[in-house]
Design an enzyme around this catalytic site. Structure first.
Site, PDB file in Angstrom:
ATOM      1  N   LYS A 112       0.830  -1.207   0.000  1.00  0.00           N
ATOM      2  CA  LYS A 112       0.000   0.000   0.000  1.00  0.00           C
ATOM      3  C   LYS A 112       0.870   1.264   0.000  1.00  0.00           C
ATOM      4  CE  LYS A 112      -4.085  -2.170   0.694  1.00  0.00           C
ATOM      5  NZ  LYS A 112      -3.652  -3.571   0.521  1.00  0.00           N
TER       6      LYS A 112
HETATM    7  C1  LIG Z   1      -4.075  -4.710  -0.192  1.00  0.00           C
HETATM    8  C2  LIG Z   1      -3.196  -5.923  -0.232  1.00  0.00           C
HETATM    9  C3  LIG Z   1      -3.357  -6.926  -1.217  1.00  0.00           C
HETATM   10  C4  LIG Z   1      -4.461  -6.872  -2.261  1.00  0.00           C
HETATM   11  O1  LIG Z   1      -4.237  -5.901  -3.236  1.00  0.00           O
HETATM   12  P1  LIG Z   1      -5.451  -5.379  -4.144  1.00  0.00           P
HETATM   13  O2  LIG Z   1      -4.900  -4.240  -4.915  1.00  0.00           O
HETATM   14  O3  LIG Z   1      -6.520  -4.957  -3.172  1.00  0.00           O
HETATM   15  O4  LIG Z   1      -5.881  -6.517  -4.996  1.00  0.00           O
HETATM   16  C5  LIG Z   1      -2.479  -8.002  -1.222  1.00  0.00           C
HETATM   17  N1  LIG Z   1      -1.520  -8.110  -0.288  1.00  0.00           N
HETATM   18  C6  LIG Z   1      -1.336  -7.178   0.679  1.00  0.00           C
HETATM   19  C7  LIG Z   1      -0.277  -7.376   1.693  1.00  0.00           C
HETATM   20  C8  LIG Z   1      -2.166  -6.051   0.746  1.00  0.00           C
HETATM   21  O5  LIG Z   1      -1.983  -5.139   1.721  1.00  0.00           O
END
Ligand SMILES: *Cc1c(COP(=O)(O)O)cnc(C)c1O
Length: 495
Positions: A112
């Protein structure tokens, strides 16, 4: 030429990039999509000579056409700096037969950060460009990861405040500690006596409260959201797939023009959609392997063409993928419906009202580049252990879901195309699940003891993000009832 953004749900609403970033969602609850996906203005060979920041500018200027060069470069410099613990920002690491694109070197050690470290700057710049005088108040409900990444991104960014609500008893001890020790004059973290859905509902209520909006406006404030459907989060994610391809050329795994496959652990469908956009921009990508955990609504969708959220919800060891409504999928649906907002809106209404929709055969035929796969909890844990034992590489649970899904793809296809697996979190973020997978005997230890054990068995030292919270003072201790969320916001803003 300026790129126009349209709503996935009505043909009338358009916005510039900066307007779309400020608004987040369209007024009818749809998502903003660019009118067309722009092409890269440089050759694949040129990319191999560029830094992460240079590629970021090359990619993002095509999408954010109403930003000046100076504005965009400023945003990039402020985001991708020493907050990342590696100069490469998103290093590519070869392990066994695959390449891991490590997206967890930012300040909160999950992917993120790749978008949330730049979103605040894009948002503040967009506000300035559109003559918004109000201070922007970011309001977020979090089940753990997004809240901390948003707090870290917005901390001390002038012209903003950020208020995060989290379920007091619904996040891991490390996640809670990460949030309640957050520094910054403009950060507020509040635990609620309820679950994530209560927090989410409370936040949505405030967003749609007209009276609150007016009072805020009169005091010089307006709400905005750091949600993953904001185009300002999606566009920065295209960058690392372009960078990964350049790295694959540099290390000799690929020659210019040869395809690479990508494997993405998926929840809200934002990360994998960014890879899809990278392909439209001109990056040769073969297959998009969409990896799910036991909440395999996307796997079923790619198999059958039916999206059905009416199912049991599983709490897994990869909580950031415990999602039954993948919001960003709407952008792909819109596209395969021939950019038809009427048809797209009908599917999304059916999803809200009946909990399901089924795409047409013509639409399904356009999904041949996607391969859905999923991993059970056992398969995920077994993958962590196997890769650790064979390669001494420790991966987190989300990445392991992707790695296990890739094994299934290989067993079925025997596709020799080199693959890049998106590695979305540091193993230090999900230490207990990771260490339990390697040896269940670890379970007797405390969270911070496990951190030290992980440090011993892996070649990677404890990241700053974890080291800091061991001793950091608690700066936020407000806890409230769900009903009192608005009261807390009014207190903070002095309304
Ligand atoms: C948010 C997240 C995901 C999923 O990603 P998306 O863009 O929502 O598909 C996968 N792994 C981690 C560690 C995340 O924080």
């Amino acid at each position: 030429m300026s790129l126009i953004y349209r709503s996935t749900r009505n043909g009338e609403e358009t916005a510039s990039a900066s307007e779309a970033i400020l608004k987040g969602l369209t007024s009818d609850g749809g998502l903003f999509v660019p009118d067309c996906i722009p092409k890269l203005a440089v050759s694949l060979e040129d990319l191999t000579k560029m830094s992460y920041q240079e590629i970021a500018y090359t990619v993002m200027k095509e999408f954010l056409t109403d930003f000046t060069e100076e504005e965009l470069k400023n945003c990039i410099q402020n985001a991708y700096d020493s907050k990342f613990d590696t100069e490469e920002i998103a290093p590519l690491v070869k392990v066994g037969n695959a390449y891991y694109l490590e997206l967890f070197h930012g300040s909160t050690i999950a992917f993120k950060d790749m978008a949330l470290s730049i979103l605040p700057h894009l948002l503040v710049t967009s506000a300035r460009k559109n003559h918004v005088e109000n201070e922007i108040v970011i309001l977020t409900a979090t089940s753990g990861d997004t809240g901390k990444a948003a707090l870290a991104g917005f901390a001390d960014v002038p012209g903003t405040k950020i208020i995060v609500f989290y379920p007091k008893s619904g996040v891991s001890p490390i996640q809670e500690k990460q949030m309640i020790t957050q520094k910054g004059e403009n950060t507020y973290v509040i635990g609620i006596k309820g679950n994530f859905d209560d927090a989410q509902t409370g936040v949505k209520k405030m967003f749609s409260n007209k009276e609150l909006k007016e009072i805020m406006n009169s005091k010089g404030y307006q709400f905005s959201s750091a949600n993953s459907i904001n185009i300002g989060r999606l566009v920065p994610q295209v960058v690392y797939y372009v960078k990964a391809y350049a790295e694959m050329m540099k290390n000799g795994a690929l020659k210019a023009g040869e395809p690479m496959n990508v494997v993405v652990p998926t929840g809200n469908f934002g990360n994998i959609l960014a890879a899809f956009y990278a392909k439209q921009m001109g990056i040769p990508i073969g297959k998009f392997i969409c990896a799910s955990n036991e909440n395999k609504v996307l796997f079923d969708f790619f198999q059958t063409g039916e999206y059905n959220r009416k199912r049991e919800f599983f709490v897994t060891s990869s909580p950031s993928m415990d999602i039954l409504i993948s919001s960003n999928l709407e952008r792909l649906i819109y596209r395969i419906a021939g950019n038809d907002p009427v048809q797209c809106a009908a599917f999304m209404n059916a999803l809200t009202q009946e909990g399901t929709y089924t795409i047409t055969e013509e639409m399904k035929a356009q999904l041949s580049e996607f391969f859905g796969a999923y991993a059970t909890e056992e398969e995920t844990a077994a993958k962590i252990k196997a890769v650790y034992e064979a390669e001494k590489y420790v991966m987190d649970t989300h990445t392991a879901v992707a790695a296990a899904a890739y094994d299934k793809y290989m067993a079925e296809s025997n596709d020799k195309t080199p693959a890049v697996i998106a590695s979305t979190a540091s193993p230090y973020k999900f230490t207990r699940s990771v260490m339990d997978a390697i040896d269940p005997a670890y379970d007797a230890k405390t969270d911070f003891e496990l951190v030290d054990e992980l440090c011993k068995i892996s070649k990677v030292c404890v990241p700053n993000a974890i080291e800091e919270i061991r001793t950091a003072p608690v700066l936020h201790d407000t806890v409230c009832e769900t009903e009192a969320m608005e009261t807390e916001v009014r207190k903070i803003l002095g309304l």
